[in-house]
Design a protein around this motif. Structure first.
Motif, PDB file in Angstrom:
ATOM      1  N   GLN A 128       0.829  -1.208   0.000  1.00  0.00           N
ATOM      2  CA  GLN A 128       0.000   0.000   0.000  1.00  0.00           C
ATOM      3  C   GLN A 128       0.863   1.257   0.000  1.00  0.00           C
ATOM      4  O   GLN A 128       0.547   2.238  -0.671  1.00  0.00           O
ATOM      5  CB  GLN A 128      -0.925  -0.005   1.218  1.00  0.00           C
ATOM      6  CG  GLN A 128      -2.043  -1.028   1.130  1.00  0.00           C
ATOM      7  CD  GLN A 128      -2.947  -1.005   2.347  1.00  0.00           C
ATOM      8  OE1 GLN A 128      -2.535  -0.593   3.437  1.00  0.00           O
ATOM      9  NE2 GLN A 128      -4.177  -1.455   2.177  1.00  0.00           N
ATOM     10  N   ASN A 158       0.481   3.696  -3.163  1.00  0.00           N
ATOM     11  CA  ASN A 158      -0.193   4.960  -2.863  1.00  0.00           C
ATOM     12  C   ASN A 158       0.736   6.168  -2.956  1.00  0.00           C
ATOM     13  O   ASN A 158       0.312   7.293  -2.692  1.00  0.00           O
ATOM     14  CB  ASN A 158      -0.820   4.913  -1.461  1.00  0.00           C
ATOM     15  CG  ASN A 158      -2.003   3.957  -1.404  1.00  0.00           C
ATOM     16  OD1 ASN A 158      -2.677   3.743  -2.406  1.00  0.00           O
ATOM     17  ND2 ASN A 158      -2.246   3.361  -0.256  1.00  0.00           N
ATOM     18  N   ARG A 159       1.996   5.943  -3.335  1.00  0.00           N
ATOM     19  CA  ARG A 159       2.916   7.071  -3.480  1.00  0.00           C
ATOM     20  C   ARG A 159       2.564   7.893  -4.710  1.00  0.00           C
ATOM     21  O   ARG A 159       1.998   7.374  -5.681  1.00  0.00           O
ATOM     22  CB  ARG A 159       4.366   6.568  -3.628  1.00  0.00           C
ATOM     23  CG  ARG A 159       4.907   5.818  -2.433  1.00  0.00           C
ATOM     24  CD  ARG A 159       4.972   6.703  -1.192  1.00  0.00           C
ATOM     25  NE  ARG A 159       5.490   5.963  -0.048  1.00  0.00           N
ATOM     26  CZ  ARG A 159       6.768   5.952   0.299  1.00  0.00           C
ATOM     27  NH1 ARG A 159       7.655   6.629  -0.387  1.00  0.00           N
ATOM     28  NH2 ARG A 159       7.153   5.256   1.351  1.00  0.00           N
ATOM     29  N   SER A 186       5.958   6.531   4.553  1.00  0.00           N
ATOM     30  CA  SER A 186       4.525   6.405   4.267  1.00  0.00           C
ATOM     31  C   SER A 186       3.686   7.029   5.367  1.00  0.00           C
ATOM     32  O   SER A 186       2.700   7.716   5.104  1.00  0.00           O
ATOM     33  CB  SER A 186       4.161   4.923   4.106  1.00  0.00           C
ATOM     34  OG  SER A 186       2.777   4.770   3.925  1.00  0.00           O
ATOM     35  N   THR A 225       1.146  10.104   4.893  1.00  0.00           N
ATOM     36  CA  THR A 225      -0.261  10.000   5.285  1.00  0.00           C
ATOM     37  C   THR A 225      -0.654  11.142   6.211  1.00  0.00           C
ATOM     38  O   THR A 225      -1.708  11.760   6.053  1.00  0.00           O
ATOM     39  CB  THR A 225      -0.521   8.651   5.990  1.00  0.00           C
ATOM     40  OG1 THR A 225      -0.128   7.606   5.108  1.00  0.00           O
ATOM     41  CG2 THR A 225      -1.977   8.494   6.335  1.00  0.00           C
ATOM     42  N   ARG A 229      -4.686  16.478  -2.343  1.00  0.00           N
ATOM     43  CA  ARG A 229      -4.390  15.209  -2.984  1.00  0.00           C
ATOM     44  C   ARG A 229      -4.194  15.436  -4.472  1.00  0.00           C
ATOM     45  O   ARG A 229      -4.664  16.417  -5.038  1.00  0.00           O
ATOM     46  CB  ARG A 229      -5.531  14.205  -2.757  1.00  0.00           C
ATOM     47  CG  ARG A 229      -5.720  13.804  -1.310  1.00  0.00           C
ATOM     48  CD  ARG A 229      -6.896  12.871  -1.162  1.00  0.00           C
ATOM     49  NE  ARG A 229      -6.710  11.665  -1.936  1.00  0.00           N
ATOM     50  CZ  ARG A 229      -6.039  10.610  -1.503  1.00  0.00           C
ATOM     51  NH1 ARG A 229      -5.506  10.633  -0.301  1.00  0.00           N
ATOM     52  NH2 ARG A 229      -5.905   9.546  -2.243  1.00  0.00           N
TER      53      ARG A 229
END
Length: 577
Positions: free
Chosen positions: A119, A123-124, A338, A342, A351
């Protein structure tokens, strides 16, 4: 080393896993005391069955003898034997439970960490992958992860060994403080020497192995990916030597680990035996008789049976931890990054996504004063770009290589975030067809409906999309149909067939906008013409953005823009547009 290890585990383990580790540690503590108890009762047990007067000399045993009404020492010895059997049965059952708990904890932690890593990588932001090598990530997710949790499993076993050793050493200290303290001092001095001279060399060997494993993994990945060109230019020996060169460095590092990892065990064994014998010699020289020292020697011998293997495992585990510390740091680094990413995303609410257009309904795509530069550079790839694409139109984007055409597409897709300005998108989604279509080593069905669970794939829609991409007739003519295997990277299909499947994949989610990013540049002229014909069949049905450096590919576009010097310039507009 301990602080370093705890720092890495703090990142690798989640809060829930740390609480589970605390429960597991409590269970291990009980198991360790049972192990120690099982060893410590052997000496008095042997004395009970060999010496009739031993019961009367020990007040506790005497009270038990009287309380249960034993008639003779032999009857008491028989009861002790039964009790020992029950004790060892209970101890073994508890230890099996403990080992099962350890295995479950390790397997769950390993799976959860792998999930977090996957993940974390997926998700990077897209720019992250521009700086990373996929072989490094693959190595981290597979071999490095296995090594880290093998180390963690060894650490759990080492904790048990340490607790057992400490309890038994305390027992020895009660029996003979002078001998215990002397032997312990010698052992601690030996451990200091090991830590001072062996640990740095193990650490250096571990770094050499980690670095060369990463390089080897890259060469293996690159070697198989480019096998056709490698064989064409006869570079087999060159690639093999690159892989073998790193293999030699890894083998040398492994040799250092094997040798230095074995030395502590031999040194500690020598320290224990020589220390105990040296203390005995010293005490006998001061007038102590061997008979008076026999109980202490017997206790030392019994403890040594348990402690020596434990000491060997402890030193071996410590060597393994030092050797694998670079891997632990490599694994914890992306997890730490990460968590930071987050937290930043949650804090700013910003985003990398496109925004829905709420005005000017005739336009599907609007770039409003967009500027962008890649991280670490000052050069603006796009500078103050404004652009509108009307619904149903076919828009061409041209420009020389490196001008920023693909960057323009990536910002439109939302995988790159502009430094300034905004992108407004009208419609449900954007379909994307790149220059080289990514193919699963799976069926045509799975490739067209990539990202959809097998049970949820609609075959009718797959056939419909293949028909729009003008390749449905071919797959209807082969026996396997949608179950046709395409091979690794689509090797069983032609380049044109792969691109048509790419178009069908983009159409499967029924997008309002299609983006073709140099989608025909790697094809021959005949195949390219056929693909362009398939694209033209959709003209007016969807808004299309076609990025190409060949003017012939853009011939039927309603508008053609040129990317140059960070600007988007209208180069041609059809009179009926």
């Amino acid at each position: 080393m301990v602080n370093d290890l705890l720092e890495q585990l703090q990142v690798i383990l989640t809060g829930k896993q740390k609480r589970q580790a605390a429960v597991l540690f409590a269970v291990m503590l009980i198991g360790a005391f049972l192990e120690a108890f099982g060893v410590s009762v052997i000496v008095p047990f042997v004395a009970v069955i060999t010496r009739d007067d031993f019961i009367q000399k020990i007040p506790l045993l005497s009270r038990i003898f009287d309380s249960f009404g034993f008639s003779s020492p032999s009857q008491f010895a028989f009861a002790c034997m039964v009790a020992m059997i029950l004790i060892y049965l209970a101890k073994t059952a508890f230890l099996i439970f403990e080992y099962d708990l350890q295995a479950e904890f390790i397997s769950r932690c390993k799976f959860e960490t792998q999930r977090r890593l996957v993940q974390s990588f997926l998700n990077r932001p897209y720019v992250y992958y521009l700086r990373k090598n996929s072989a490094d990530m693959h190595k981290l997710l597979v071999s490095d992860l296995n090594k880290v949790f093998q180390v963690l499993q060894n650490l759990l076993a080492m904790l048990t060994d340490i607790i057992v050793a400490v309890v038994l050493l305390i027992t020895l200290f009660i029996i003979d403080p002078l001998m215990s303290a002397s032997v312990l001092l010698i052992i601690l001095l030996t451990v200091f020497i090991i830590s001072r001279f062996i640990r740095p060399r193990l650490d250096a060997a571990g770094k050499v192995v980690v670095t060369n494993e990463r390089i080897r993994s890259r060469w293996i990945s690159q070697g198989f990916a480019g096998i056709k060109e490698i064989k064409h230019i006869r570079a087999e020996e060159f690639v093999a030597e690159k892989i073998c060169e790193t293999g030699r460095q890894i083998a040398a590092g492994e040799r250092v680990r094997q040798v230095l990892g074995s030395i502590p065990r031999a040194l500690i064994e020598m320290a224990c035996v020589c220390g105990m014998l040296g203390v005995l010699v010293m005490m006998m020289s001061f007038g102590k008789t061997l008979e008076s020292l026999l109980p202490a020697v017997s206790a030392f011998a019994m403890v040594a049976i348990k402690v020596m293997p434990a000491a060997n495992r402890i030193t071996s585990t410590m060597a393994t931890v030092v050797y694998n510390m670079p891997i632990l740091k490599n694994l914890s680094s992306p997890l730490r990054e990460s968590e930071g990413q987050t937290e930043k995303t949650a804090r700013t609410g910003k985003r990398c996504t496109v925004e829905k257009n709420t005005g000017e309904e005739r336009y599907d795509i609007i770039f409003d004063h967009v500027s962008f530069a890649y991280p670490g550079t000052d050069r603006l790839i796009l500078e103050d770009v404004s652009f509108k694409a009307e619904r149903g139109k076919m828009i061409g984007i041209s420009g020389i290589s490196g001008a920023g055409k693909t960057t323009f597409a990536d910002i439109m897709l939302g995988i790159l975030e502009p430094d300034s300005g905004q992108v407004l998108i009208q419609g449900s989604s954007i379909g994307y067809i790149p220059q080289f279509t990514f193919m699963l080593d799976d069926t045509v069905r799975a490739n067209v409906a990539f990202g959809i669970e097998p049970g949820k794939i609609k075959d009718e829609l797959v056939w419909e999309c293949l028909a729009e991409a003008q390749i449905a007739d071919y797959f209807k003519s082969v026996p396997e149909g949608l179950d046709t295997k395409v091979g690794e990277r689509g090797i069983r299909l032609s380049g044109g067939q792969v691109q048509r499947i790419g178009i069908a994949r983009a159409l499967y989610r029924q997008p309002d906008i299609l983006v073709f990013d140099e989608a025909t540049s790697a094809l021959d002229l005949e195949t390219e013409a056929a693909i362009i014909d398939a694209v033209n069949q959709m003209h007016g049905k969807k808004t299309m953005v076609i990025i190409a450096h060949k003017s012939g590919v853009l011939a039927d576009c309603d508008e053609i823009y040129k990317v140059a010097d960070g600007k988007l310039i209208l180069a041609r507009q059809r009179s009926n547009a």
